[in-house]
Design an enzyme around this catalytic site. Structure first.
Site, PDB file in Angstrom:
ATOM      1  CB  SER A 140      32.549  39.673  34.580  1.00 21.94           C
ATOM      2  OG  SER A 140      32.752  40.978  34.109  1.00 21.94           O
TER       3      SER A 140
ATOM      4  CE  LYS B  59      30.579  36.523  30.561  1.00 26.54           C
ATOM      5  NZ  LYS B  59      31.585  37.171  31.418  1.00 26.54           N
TER       6      LYS B  59
ATOM      7  CB  SER C  15      30.268  40.841  31.523  1.00 29.41           C
ATOM      8  OG  SER C  15      31.289  39.874  31.672  1.00 29.41           O
TER       9      SER C  15
END
Length: 517
Positions: free
Chosen positions: A193, A94, A169
């Site tokens: 997330s 990420k 996210s």
């Protein structure tokens, strides 16, 4: 470093209301000069002690035509050790986690030119275990959204329906797993997330117990909410990745004083049956105002079907679950303002590994162009600044004190069952908002789905989303929550559930299209 001039001291004194005469201020100015000389010496000492990674690892930003779902941020292969648990596994990171020599934008153009000089602990461990890092996945702008439309690179589209959100996210991580472009992914979770995009993209995502996985080298939101964790298309790959990244690193204050009795050999938890599990279906996790009744019905139905597999099922009431968002909101808003924004992506007062380069870069970047922040963060700044000026941290303190009550409520419910169960999200993937949609609509789309996920970022309990079916061709996730530090039980159940009840849905044409392109 530039030493202050007398006029700088005068402006500071006036802004703080110190009421110093020029003569008094002059005495302070003269007396404090050695302190600023000391800062110059400190920088020299730090540079002598550091051996930062200072090469650019090969890679490139991904062209939109090669990125139809908007999930890739950067492609660049880093091959790990020749032996280890992750040999042959393609892992995406990420884009809020430091990979030395590669970009770390955290979803915002304000960070587009930043290159960290050290690998995050999880990156070091993945490479040390033989994994191959294949790039970085797009995340939401500063990770402050549960949808997938705020990143400055553009929306991340759901592979089951590109007009819909992939969840956030950790948006890109979930999409790249669903399309089969990677085997494993690192996600981050402060309000859901990891679990939100995993649920909406039909893959597995585990938010570990708070502190189990070191956060060192990742861009924080609020330390008491920050989690990193594994995402994958199979439960064994989730277990394998967790086994590599879990455990103390000596640099993350979130891990100080914590012990996890079951941490270690998560692979050993796999291969068992569902019979004998005791599940508590949390009534308060169903029937939210924004809930789709079909999602509630599916998760209830799947839970009830487990009784035929020898699972003991009980209905559990945890009234605190309906109050948890009040606690999360105060911590997330005021804590994020203090740490991520005013504290320059680090904060102060903790012992561990700081990123001086990140602090310096981010402090200048957002203050020089605050207008470039997303609506979700502008909202945070408005509310948090007001609360700081008028309530002086009182409500943040209240919320942190009540967080202990919330944890005890879940702990008490888990005394009589092995796992708690509820829908991961109250609805299937929602349509992406347009750029011209009202701000209120954008804010609603960013946070409407977090009501079941965010409470466990506050309490710290491990929570995992399992694909359990489709509604109108869109994945539905069932969330299981376990005792503190007992990831092994979650993985044991998830593995048996995947083999005996429901595995991830088959890739639809949209997924195949994304994979081919």
């Amino acid at each position: 470093m530039k030493s202050p001039e007398f006029k700088d001291f005068k402006e500071i004194a006036q802004s703080l209301g110190l009421q110093l005469s020029d003569e008094e201020l002059g005495q302070y100015y003269s007396a404090l000069q050695p302190s600023f000389d000391g800062y110059v010496q400190l920088e020299t000492l730090s540079q002598e002690k550091e051996t930062p990674f200072n090469e650019a690892r090969e890679g490139h930003l991904v062209d939109p035509q090669d990125n139809p779902l908007g999930a890739w941020y950067w492609k660049g292969e880093i091959v790990g050790a020749k032996t280890g648990l992750l040999v042959g596994k393609r892992v995406v990171i990420k884009d809020n986690v430091a990979v030395a020599g590669m970009p770390l934008s955290n979803g915002t153009s304000l960070m587009a030119d930043f290159r960290p000089s050290e690998d995050a602990t999880v990156v070091q461990r993945i490479l040390g275990a033989g994994g191959t890092i294949v790039g970085q996945s797009v995340c939401e702008n500063l990770c402050f959204s549960g949808s997938s439309f705020t990143s400055d690179t553009g929306p991340v589209r759901n592979p089951y329906d590109p007009s819909r959100s992939s969840g956030g996210s950790s948006s890109g991580s979930a999409v790249l797993l669903a399309t089969g472009e990677v085997d494993m992914a690192i996600g981050g979770d402060q309000g859901g997330s990891i679990r939100i995009p995993a649920a909406w993209c039909g893959v597995y995502g585990l938010k570990p117990t708070w502190g189990l996985v070191p956060y060192t080298g990742a861009f924080p939101i609020e330390p008491s909410l920050d989690h990193l964790g594994p995402m994958a298309r199979t439960v064994p790959d989730v277990a394998r990745l967790l086994e590599v990244i879990a455990g103390p690193d000596g640099n993350d204050p979130r891990q100080k004083g914590l012990t996890f009795a079951s941490s270690g050999d998560y692979m050993a938890a796999l291969g068992q049956e569902l019979r004998g599990f005791r599940l508590g279906v949390v009534k308060e996790g169903f029937g939210w105002p924004q809930s789709d009744p079909r999602v509630d019905d599916m998760v209830w139905g799947v839970s009830e079907s487990l009784e035929s597999k020898g699972v003991s099922l009980a209905s559990v009431s945890i009234p605190w679950h309906r109050q948890a968002m009040l606690v999360w909101n105060a911590i997330a808003v005021e804590g994020t303002w203090a740490v991520m924004m005013k504290g320059n992506a680090s904060g102060y007062g903790w012992k561990g590994r700081y990123s001086a380069d990140l602090m310096s870069y981010w402090a200048k970047a957002w203050r020089q162009n605050a207008a470039a922040l997303p609506a979700t963060v502008k909202q945070l700044l408005l509310v948090a600044s007001y609360m700081e000026e008028h309530t002086y941290g009182k409500y943040y303190a209240m919320a942190q004190n009540l967080a202990g009550e919330l944890r005890r409520a879940y702990d008490n419910a888990l005394k009589d069952v092995d796992l708690l169960v509820m829908p991961t999200l109250p609805m299937t993937a929602t349509r992406l908002p347009g750029k011209d949609d009202p701000i209120a609509e954008q804010l609603n789309k960013a946070f409407e789905m977090v009501v079941n996920t965010a409470p466990f970022d506050v309490s710290g309990h491990p929570a995992m989303t399992l694909p359990c079916g489709l509604i109108d061709g869109l994945p539905v996730g069932m969330m299981i929550v376990g005792k503190y530090g007992d990831e092994a039980t979650l993985l044991r159940f998830a593995d048996a559930f995947a083999r005996q009840v429901s595995s991830p849905p088959s890739p639809p044409e949209a997924v195949k299209l994304g994979q081919e392109q």
